[in-house]
Design an enzyme around this catalytic site. Sequence first.
Site, mmCIF file in Angstrom:
data_model
loop_
_atom_site.group_PDB
_atom_site.id
_atom_site.type_symbol
_atom_site.label_atom_id
_atom_site.label_comp_id
_atom_site.label_asym_id
_atom_site.label_seq_id
_atom_site.Cartn_x
_atom_site.Cartn_y
_atom_site.Cartn_z
ATOM 1 C CE LYS A 1 -8.815 35.568 7.342
ATOM 2 N NZ LYS A 1 -7.729 34.985 6.640
ATOM 3 C CD GLU B 1 -5.562 27.133 2.411
ATOM 4 O OE1 GLU B 1 -5.776 28.360 1.788
ATOM 5 O OE2 GLU B 1 -6.123 26.569 3.214
ATOM 6 C CG LEU C 1 -9.181 31.926 3.599
ATOM 7 C CD1 LEU C 1 -10.287 31.263 4.356
ATOM 8 C CD2 LEU C 1 -8.247 32.498 4.151
#
Length: 289
Positions: free
Chosen positions: A144, A176, A200
């Site tokens: 992140k 994603e 993530l």
Amino acid sequence: MVFLNGKYLPMEEATVPVLDRGFIFGDGVYELVPVYSRVAFRLDEHLARLERSLAETKIRNPYSRAQWRDIIYRLVDAQAYDDQGIYFQVTRGVAKRDHSFPKDAVPTVFMMSNPLVTPPKEVVQKGAIAVSAQDNRWLRCDIKSISLIGNCLLRQLSAEAGAAETILFRDGKLTEASASNVFAVKRGVILSPAKSALILPGITYDVVLELARANGLPIELRDVAEAEVRGADEIWVTSSSKEVLPIVALDAAPIGDGRPGPVFARMYQLYQEFKQKVMRAGKREAVSA
């Protein structure tokens, strides 16, 4: 009031040196913790993800979990509003500009709170639209990182199209979205990519999986082909701020019948009940030191 390197101070008084590696290189990591009724949601999981991001980038963690918890809740208590989004980031610190890591830099820690804005009920009931793009970001999306220019460029595509998200495909497979995880539903089965370096590891993603398993909703975590996504009966995007949001059109083509589907309705209900349970408990999650 914000937190910066051990001090609580007004936002306008918070300054960082221009040689901070977060400013020069985007050399840092971040978290965003949703807070409902002044109770941090899944705080332990957020802090565990922060620890992982710090370890993967070899940035020293300046605080124990207990210290992180105390800082977060002091900031929560300083705000006038109950539902908050606590953003915090850790950079490698201040050093002369050199790509290699400095040996003695002290990490910079910044934290702030904003009102938590979740999708309005009418958007949840009607559904949102999305566009798609090829996932051209780096290959460590599991970190992140504050280096988010790739995500920003991709999110801008949907912003300019008046859409809620940009859903991403790499080599013909779903990864994603620009700021969310993605689920698809086909014939009642929930599909999503398994965790990997290309996505993530979302906290809300984990909650959705836990709720599905606990309530007998079938799940398959595997490679999901782009054609499967476009031909899905339902698509959802999930994040701390979006919670669980239905996507009813992708690149102007309807998903299913163009309305939020029954599996989404069930999951949304389960998620809201779970969230209310946390809020009703009214206790702040214990975090191990």
